[in-house]
Design a protein around this motif. Structure first.
Motif, short mmCIF file in Angstrom:
data_model
loop_
_atom_site.label_atom_id
_atom_site.label_comp_id
_atom_site.label_asym_id
_atom_site.label_seq_id
_atom_site.Cartn_x
_atom_site.Cartn_y
_atom_site.Cartn_z
N HIS A 101 23.49 -1.51 -14.61
CA HIS A 101 24.94 -1.85 -15.98
C HIS A 101 24.98 -3.74 -15.46
O HIS A 101 24.34 -4.01 -14.45
N THR A 102 25.70 -4.25 -16.72
CA THR A 102 24.95 -5.92 -16.77
C THR A 102 27.19 -6.63 -16.34
O THR A 102 27.64 -7.13 -16.72
N SER A 103 28.11 -5.25 -16.14
CA SER A 103 29.58 -6.07 -15.95
C SER A 103 29.67 -6.64 -14.21
O SER A 103 29.01 -6.46 -13.34
N GLY A 104 29.63 -7.93 -14.68
CA GLY A 104 30.42 -8.85 -13.55
C GLY A 104 30.76 -8.43 -12.62
O GLY A 104 31.07 -8.25 -11.82
N ARG A 105 32.20 -7.29 -13.29
CA ARG A 105 32.87 -6.81 -12.39
C ARG A 105 32.81 -5.89 -11.73
O ARG A 105 32.93 -6.19 -10.35
N HIS A 106 32.17 -5.07 -11.43
CA HIS A 106 31.56 -3.99 -11.15
C HIS A 106 30.76 -3.62 -10.14
O HIS A 106 29.65 -4.52 -10.81
N GLY A 107 29.94 -3.16 -9.44
CA GLY A 107 29.40 -2.75 -8.76
C GLY A 107 28.48 -1.68 -8.68
O GLY A 107 28.42 -0.75 -10.13
N LEU A 108 28.12 -0.95 -7.68
CA LEU A 108 27.31 0.63 -7.58
C LEU A 108 28.67 1.47 -7.74
O LEU A 108 28.55 2.85 -7.90
N ALA A 109 29.66 1.35 -7.57
CA ALA A 109 30.53 2.69 -7.23
C ALA A 109 31.07 3.01 -8.86
O ALA A 109 30.27 4.33 -8.69
N VAL A 110 31.44 2.59 -9.63
CA VAL A 110 31.38 2.66 -11.88
C VAL A 110 29.82 3.89 -11.88
O VAL A 110 30.09 4.66 -12.31
N LEU A 111 29.36 3.65 -10.86
CA LEU A 111 27.72 4.01 -11.18
C LEU A 111 27.68 5.41 -10.38
O LEU A 111 26.75 6.36 -10.81
N GLY A 112 28.51 5.91 -9.58
CA GLY A 112 28.62 6.94 -8.36
C GLY A 112 28.85 8.36 -9.32
O GLY A 112 27.40 9.39 -8.53
N PRO A 113 28.48 8.75 -10.42
CA PRO A 113 28.22 10.43 -10.78
C PRO A 113 27.17 9.93 -10.99
O PRO A 113 26.76 11.30 -11.91
N ALA A 114 26.09 9.13 -11.70
CA ALA A 114 24.97 8.97 -12.07
C ALA A 114 24.40 9.09 -10.50
O ALA A 114 23.53 9.82 -10.61
N THR A 115 24.70 8.41 -9.76
CA THR A 115 24.15 8.31 -8.36
C THR A 115 23.94 8.97 -7.45
O THR A 115 23.05 9.67 -6.96
#
Length: 304
Positions: A101-115
């Protein structure tokens, strides 16, 4: 990716063909990757796909995800969690697939369901402002990308940034919002500041406020980036109380909407030059009283 040590070109899909997504996908295609599909619902998004990614099929998000080895999620920050959850629940993601993703605010946690499905997550945020046109492509040359990635994805993330013409700045997960705040405060608020300065100049009679400001702002920006606070000039740094008072009176009379930001930035500037000793505390106190009085309620400003 022409080196023999780099992976083969990736099949890239982009969800959210906004100003950022369409440009990054076009840059990756120019670097040799294959853009296989894009998702964009608005007329503006479809126009960007036509202009920057001609011939790229427009598909639903789940179809874009299924078709890609590298899935770019370039949707607004607040939409990102829902998009990730939806894609994970739809079965469109697969183990070993790269999702960035290209969000500045978010890191990897937001991709948790995909991870959780075995996806390889990355956060790749370009520290750049975008128009969503071909003008942006050369601006990527040398652009810093705020990157957050696990050890297993770090090399691929660095190679993707290089393919985009940029260079990585490795941002810890817990510092993403702070990193993004620094960029937003510097760039977004700069636009507000410059727009207000042009309004003031226009009210003063300038027929081309932008041309008046351009050389001054370019010099000030260069000096600030090289020297920090040492580049500060102007009436507050000089301790010119009456000049500040005159500014505030004219701003109040002619462009009152800019008064709060003038006062706020005046206070911040004053704090910085008192700390480094360029303005003595007694002089600073006089300037602060003038600034405070400019935004005080009318009843407090009235003479007694």
């Amino acid at each position: 990716m022409s080196s023999s040590t780099t992976p083969a070109p990736l099949r890239v899909g982009v969800i959210g063909a906004g100003r950022v997504g369409a440009v990054l996908a076009a840059a990756l295609r120019d670097a040799g990757h294959e853009v296989v599909a894009a998702a964009g619902e608005s007329d503006a998004s479809r126009g960007r796909i036509d202009a920057l990614l001609p011939g790229t099929p427009v598909r639903k998000p789940s179809a874009v995800a299924r078709a890609s080895d590298l899935l770019l999620l370039t949707v607004p920050d607040d939409m990102l969690p829902n998009v990730v959850t939806m894609l994970a629940a739809s079965g469109a993601l697969r183990e070993g697939q790269y999702v960035a993703h290209t969000s500045g605010r978010h890191g990897l946690a937001v991709l948790g369901p995909a991870t959780a499905l075995g996806v390889r997550p990355m956060a790749l945020h370009p520290a750049m402002t975008f128009t969503g046109t071909a003008v942006d492509l050369p601006r990527l040359d040398g652009c810093v990308f705020g990157v957050t990635a696990g050890d297993a994805e770090r090399e691929v993330a660095a190679r993707l940034v290089a393919d985009l013409g940029g260079r990585p700045m490795w941002v810890p997960e817990e510092r993403r919002s702070l990193y993004h705040a620094g960029l937003a405060h510097g760039a977004n608020h700069l636009v507000t500041l410059v727009s207000e300065a042009m309004e003031l100049l226009s009210a003063s009679g300038a027929d081309d406020p932008a041309a008046t400001l351009r050389p001054l702002l370019q010099a000030a920006l260069d000096n600030a980036l090289e020297q920090g606070d040492s580049a500060l000039t102007g009436p507050i740094v000089r301790g010119d109380v009456e000049t500040v008072r005159a500014h505030l009176a004219e701003v109040t009379a002619n462009a009152p909407d800019t008064l709060p930001s003038y006062v706020a930035l005046g206070r911040a500037t004053l704090d910085r030059v008192v700390t480094d000793g360029r303005v003595l505390p007694i002089r600073a106190a006089k300037i602060r009283r003038v600034l405070d009085a400019a935004v005080a309620p009318a009843a407090l400003r009235a003479p007694r």
